[in-house]
Design an enzyme around this catalytic site. Structure first.
Site, mmCIF file in Angstrom:
data_model
loop_
_atom_site.group_PDB
_atom_site.id
_atom_site.type_symbol
_atom_site.label_atom_id
_atom_site.label_comp_id
_atom_site.label_asym_id
_atom_site.label_seq_id
_atom_site.Cartn_x
_atom_site.Cartn_y
_atom_site.Cartn_z
ATOM 1 N N CYS A 177 0.687 -1.243 0.021
ATOM 2 C CA CYS A 177 0.125 -0.043 0.050
ATOM 3 C C CYS A 177 0.888 1.263 0.019
ATOM 4 O O CYS A 177 0.181 2.279 0.014
ATOM 5 C CB CYS A 177 -0.893 0.118 1.136
ATOM 6 S SG CYS A 177 -0.451 -0.711 2.646
ATOM 7 N N HIS A 313 -0.599 8.390 6.631
ATOM 8 C CA HIS A 313 -0.997 7.099 6.009
ATOM 9 C C HIS A 313 -2.573 6.958 6.800
ATOM 10 O O HIS A 313 -3.225 6.190 5.908
ATOM 11 C CB HIS A 313 -0.002 5.933 6.328
ATOM 12 C CG HIS A 313 -0.364 4.898 5.851
ATOM 13 N ND1 HIS A 313 -0.214 4.582 4.445
ATOM 14 C CD2 HIS A 313 -0.549 3.785 6.354
ATOM 15 C CE1 HIS A 313 -0.578 3.432 4.066
ATOM 16 N NE2 HIS A 313 -0.618 2.696 5.389
ATOM 17 N N HIS A 350 -9.467 2.791 1.987
ATOM 18 C CA HIS A 350 -7.889 2.640 1.789
ATOM 19 C C HIS A 350 -7.916 2.136 0.277
ATOM 20 O O HIS A 350 -8.423 0.938 0.065
ATOM 21 C CB HIS A 350 -7.527 1.618 2.699
ATOM 22 C CG HIS A 350 -5.988 1.328 2.713
ATOM 23 N ND1 HIS A 350 -5.273 1.709 1.763
ATOM 24 C CD2 HIS A 350 -5.309 0.886 3.503
ATOM 25 C CE1 HIS A 350 -3.978 1.284 1.903
ATOM 26 N NE2 HIS A 350 -4.006 0.951 3.148
ATOM 27 N N SER A 611 -1.278 35.340 -63.965
ATOM 28 C CA SER A 611 -0.436 36.640 -64.652
ATOM 29 C C SER A 611 0.621 36.967 -63.435
ATOM 30 O O SER A 611 1.435 36.119 -63.279
ATOM 31 C CB SER A 611 -1.533 37.760 -64.672
ATOM 32 O OG SER A 611 -0.672 38.563 -65.238
#
Length: 997
Positions: A177, A313, A350, A611
């Site tokens: 994780c 965390h 989570h 021309s």
């Protein structure tokens, strides 16, 4: 003001999908509001997830989670997947592909030639384990290798690099994780080590079925009541979530130099492992976490007292939270007065492998916006954490920044098993002011499908209508910045639109009303048409001269070579009636316009002048130098200006049908039913009176291309004879013959004398050009005379465009020029849209992302019923043809193995999502069902069912003869003695050596 060390990394783009929010903007709004994306699942959702009534009744079952809705939908066609292959592709890889696309778009760097690295992580693939293995609903014909390649985590980063054509390193990172925060660390190191110039880093965690819920066990990490409350006294675990996010990183110095929108600055990152300093493999470690945080502070050269926020965390577990706070306390050597703690897991659950990047995105938005989001769930701190009496706190309400400037934050990610990561972020530098761009801007948009283009148009219109649109870093972007970002930072796909506007409001109105140029095409070739005398007007190209440096530089070059004040003549209507000024002025404007078009990447495959216009074509082709061309055209104008005045008449009759008297000359064949005649005033008046059609006198001073200019031809011949003429290096059409000019003609002084006297065969010349196939005819000069004449021909798929406004049009020159540039881009011309801002500094700003098509590609769980979804129509009814015989068999094989219900005989295998591995299966099936063996590269040679059928039929005819020849040779070999066989092989070898030599 902060000082930089040169080792900082800028966050220049981000994208993500999280529970409860489908974009980063929605995510940030939900974070500020404290909106929880974790929710309780309905009975219908649990049924679809295969959760039985018995399981739901079990003690500890929690029907809650952070679901990511819509994972079964994927824009397979955009990424080149067949429906069959898309159905078995891991949804993590699909969703991350789309997220990577959006992140690079958000940064304004989806495209370009810089080295882009990919660093990605993913969770375990439950789609393979639960939906595919041993499921009879899996499409037939798939081999084990097919499923492995479609679902192996190792292919995640390489898949993104392949489909987005990214040539930097592509590395999949797996550290549980902490994985996606480690990808950011690895990406930052790669940028500092010059492995790449841009890095895409992120992660994805999607574990289908996503509406399943979970089983709580006493002492486990999953919350008993479906609530995640990090650091709270009632915290008792985490809730599983699903999500994806990616960030785009650059070296700060490069981002500043390129005008990137910067959301945050990464001051430093660190990664380590706990080792064995903990109670068990899965347990966290105070010392390990403290070491990585302290290392990040040291590498960042940041005093820990200046950090005002930490995105923790924060798993809300009884063991994890106290250890994390203890590690923070130990790591912050100089404690701040106050430092807020937060954890996005409280809102979205989570995200496992994607948890780190989700927290990183939140922290980047926190330092960028200067506010600390709330944690409204919070009641009181867990006493085991020691928050009380520490500088760390959890706020319930939105709060201003708790420290001094510059704003700094930390982000932590701790992986089960002990790999820890920490990053230190700082607020972005203030964007540098940009000067105003050109007064009109070209806004372009493209998509792989018409539906996506239409939705993209609507999204962009809404975005531009918003006051200060953006997500904090791109507020109030000017239309010049929007235009620059769309032109240089996006992929240019098949279906396209373009619009020219002055500001955001006008662009929004035009987009919303659909007043845009749209289409798709593959007409790459452009033919330049250069008009002649009579198209001029006072003020022509004046606004281009003012706003386009390339045009201005070319006009300056011409002005320096002319014997009069060019710009004074261009602004003086009376002077422009004098041939001595008109012809050089026209040449200068047309030459400068051609140089501008070429600068923008619009280069002619051929040219045709009318021309005087042929002199511009000849100069660009290298027949004359610019100096010699201007000398000749000046002499030509002066000699003609000295002749007696005459008249010219435009007649709506073809040149071959005019029946001209002797005193009237054909001056120009302009269109199938449009000619110009010339002569004395009296002769033209008599001829006009005899006509039964309405004619129009031209505003010219002389009777050009008639016998009235004969007196000047001898002197003009002398001028041409003294000029160096070279063979043309680019094809152009002759006015004299109406066909491609030859080297002999172009280098013959007599040709240019005849060119002044004889009729202009413009109509014949245009038909010569159009005979080469559909092209883009671009009039490179003032007004739309030649464009109008071109449209009187059978264009046969070609289109005609102008460069400058008509003299009676009340519009800015850039509206015409940029509109034409956009339309040429739509037609398929490989224009270089990036050079529009090459001479000015612009910002890349955040804009709405690509509108992916939502098509269901999914294999449902065994025993569940798929919802009724409208199948994707791959082939329009008009494309379908009655198929029979071998064609029907081959088409049926394609339909089965590609997973497409309807395939036309002329559909391209690779456009349908086919690839080389599948091609071998198709060929094997053809051999089994039709009894014909095709070579390994057959589908590359014949990529449609019709062509493959024809190839198979040819091989059927050849194989019996080849089989007979093989049998004959085998019989001969069997009758030979060993000595005879060796002698025969020696002769064959000698023959091969002779043929090779």
């Amino acid at each position: 003001m902060t000082e930089y060390t040169g080792l900082e990394i800028a966050v220049v783009g981000m994208a993500g999908r999280f529970p409860g929010s489908s974009t980063v903007d929605e995510f940030w709004a939900n974070v500020l509001a404290g909106e929880v994306g974790v929710r309780r699942f309905t009975d219908e959702e649990l049924d679809a997830a295969g959760v039985s009534a018995e399981r739901r009744a079990e003690p500890g079952f929690v029907p809650v989670g952070g679901a990511l809705d819509g994972i079964e939908f994927f824009d397979a066609k955009l990424f080149g997947y067949s429906p069959r292959d898309a159905a078995v592709l891991d949804p993590q890889q699909r969703v991350f592909l789309e997220c990577a696309w959006h992140a690079l778009e958000h940064a304004g760097h989806l495209g370009g030639d810089q080295e882009v690295g990919v660093y990605a992580s993913a969770s375990i693939d439950t789609y393979l384990l639960r939906h595919l293995l041993n499921n009879p609903a899996v499409p037939g014909g798939l081999q084990p290798l097919d499923l492995l390649l479609a679902n192996d985590k190792d292919t995640l980063a390489s898949r993104v690099a392949y489909h987005l054509d990214l040539t930097g390193p592509a590395i999949t990172v797996q550290t549980a994780c902490s994985s996606s925060l480690v990808t950011i660390h690895v990406a930052c190191q790669a940028l500092l080590g010059r492995d790449c110039d841009i890095a895409l880093a992120g992660g994805v965690s999607i574990r289908p079925p996503v509406h399943e819920g979970y089983q709580h066990t006493e002492g486990g990490i999953l919350a008993a009541d479906g609530r995640c409350m990090p650091f709270d006294v009632d915290a008792h675990g985490v809730v599983a979530g699903n999500g994806v996010a990616a960030v785009v990183l650059r070296r700060l110095e490069d981002a500043l130099a390129d005008g990137d929108t910067i959301y945050a600055v990464v001051k430093g990152t660190a990664v380590n492992n706990d080792g064995a300093d903990k109670v068990g493999f899965t347990a966290p470690s105070v010392n390990g976490q403290a070491r990585v945080i302290r290392a990040a502070h040291q590498l960042s050269e940041v005093d820990s007292s200046t950090i005002g926020y930490v995105e923790a965390h924060g798993t809300a577990t009884p063991l994890g939270d106290p250890i994390e706070v203890a590690a923070l306390t130990q790591a912050f050597v100089n404690p701040p007065e106050a430092c807020a703690l937060g954890s996005v897991k409280a809102l979205i659950g989570h995200l496992d492998a994607a948890a780190g990047v989700a927290g990183f995105v939140k922290a980047a938005l926190v330092v960028g916006n200067g506010v600390v989001p709330p944690s409204p769930y919070f009641t009181a701190p867990n006493p085991e954490t020691g928050l009380e009496g520490s500088p760390f706190f959890v706020n319930r309400e939105v709060q201003g920044w708790p420290g001094s400037s510059p704003r700094r934050a930390g982000v932590s990610g701790f992986g089960m098993g002990g790999t820890n990561a920490h990053a230190v972020l700082e607020e972005p530098p203030s964007p540098q002011p940009m000067r105003d761009g050109r007064s009109r801007q070209l806004v372009v948009l493209s998509a792989a499908a018409e539906e996506s283009l239409e939705e993209g148009r609507t999204r962009l219109a809404e975005h531009l209508a918003e006051d200060g649109a953006g997500d904090g870093a791109g507020d109030g972007a000017s239309l010049a910045d929007v235009s620059h970002t769309l032109r240089t930072g996006r992929r240019h796909l098949r279906h396209r639109l373009a619009v020219v506007a002055r500001d955001r409001a006008e662009a929004s109105e035009l987009l919303a009303a659909g007043q845009v140029w749209t289409g798709s095409g593959d007409r790459r070739d452009v033919v330049f048409l250069f008009p002649g005398q009579g198209s001029q007007y006072a003020g022509m190209a004046e606004q281009l001269d003012r706003e386009e440096p390339v045009f201005r530089a070319a006009l300056d070059e011409c002005a320096a070579l002319l014997p009069f004040d060019l710009r004074a003549a261009l602004g003086d209507a009376e002077r422009l009636t004098r041939t001595r000024f008109t012809q050089p002025a026209l040449f200068a404007v047309e030459y400068s316009l051609a140089k501008l078009w070429e600068h923008w990447g619009v280069r002619p495959s051929a040219m045709l002048g009318h021309s005087v216009g042929e002199y511009v074509a000849a100069c660009l082709a290298g027949v004359f130098s610019l100096e010699d061309a201007l000398k000749l055209i000046t002499a030509r104008g002066e000699l003609m200006d000295a002749l007696p005045a005459g008249a010219m008449l435009s007649v709506p009759v073809g040149a071959d049908e005019l029946g001209l008297p002797e005193d009237v000359c054909l001056a120009a064949s302009n269109a199938p039913a449009m000619s110009t005649v010339a002569g004395t005033f009296e002769a033209i008046e008599r001829f006009e009176a005899q006509l039964s059609v309405t004619s129009r006198r031209l505003h010219t001073s002389h009777a050009f291309h008639s016998s009235m200019i004969d007196p000047m031809l001898a002197e003009f011949a002398e001028r041409v004879a003294g000029t160096r003429l070279h063979e043309p290096q680019m094809p152009f059409v002759s006015n004299v013959s109406g066909t491609w000019i030859t080297a002999e003609e172009a280098t013959d002084p007599g040709y240019w004398v005849r060119h002044a006297r004889e009729a202009v065969r413009f109509s014949e010349g245009l038909r010569t050009v159009l005979a080469e196939g559909p092209v883009n005819v671009l009039e490179v000069g003032p007004g739309n005379v030649l464009t109008t004449l071109a449209r009187q021909h059978d264009l046969g798929g070609s289109q005609a465009f102008g460069s400058l406004r008509h003299p009676r049009e009340d519009k800015h020159d850039l509206e015409t020029t940029l509109s034409t540039l956009g339309r040429l881009w739509i037609a398929g011309v490989p224009v270089d849209l990036g050079v529009l801002t090459a001479d000015e500094r612009r910002r890349r700003v955040p804009l709405p992302g690509y509108a992916f098509r939502k098509v269901r590609h999914w294999v449902d769980l065994p025993g569940t019923t798929a919802p009724q979804v409208e199948p994707e129509r791959v082939v329009a009814p008009a494309q379908a043809e009655v198929q029979g015989g071998d064609l029907a068999v081959i088409s049926g094989i394609w339909q089965e193995l590609l997973g497409i219900s309807r395939i036309g005989p002329h559909d391209d295998y690779f456009e349908l999502g086919g690839h080389s591995l599948l091609a071998t299966q198709i060929l094997a099936r053809i051999t089994a069902e039709l009894g014909v063996t095709l070579p390994a590269g057959a589908i590359f040679e014949a990529p449609t069912p019709a062509r493959l059928t024809a190839l198979a039929e040819r091989h059927k005819e050849q194989q019996p003869a080849e089989d007979d020849e093989f049998a004959r040779l085998l019989a001969e070999i069997r009758d030979m003695s060993p000595e005879e066989l060796r002698a025969e092989l020696d002769r064959e070898r000698d023959a091969q050596e002779i043929s090779q030599s």
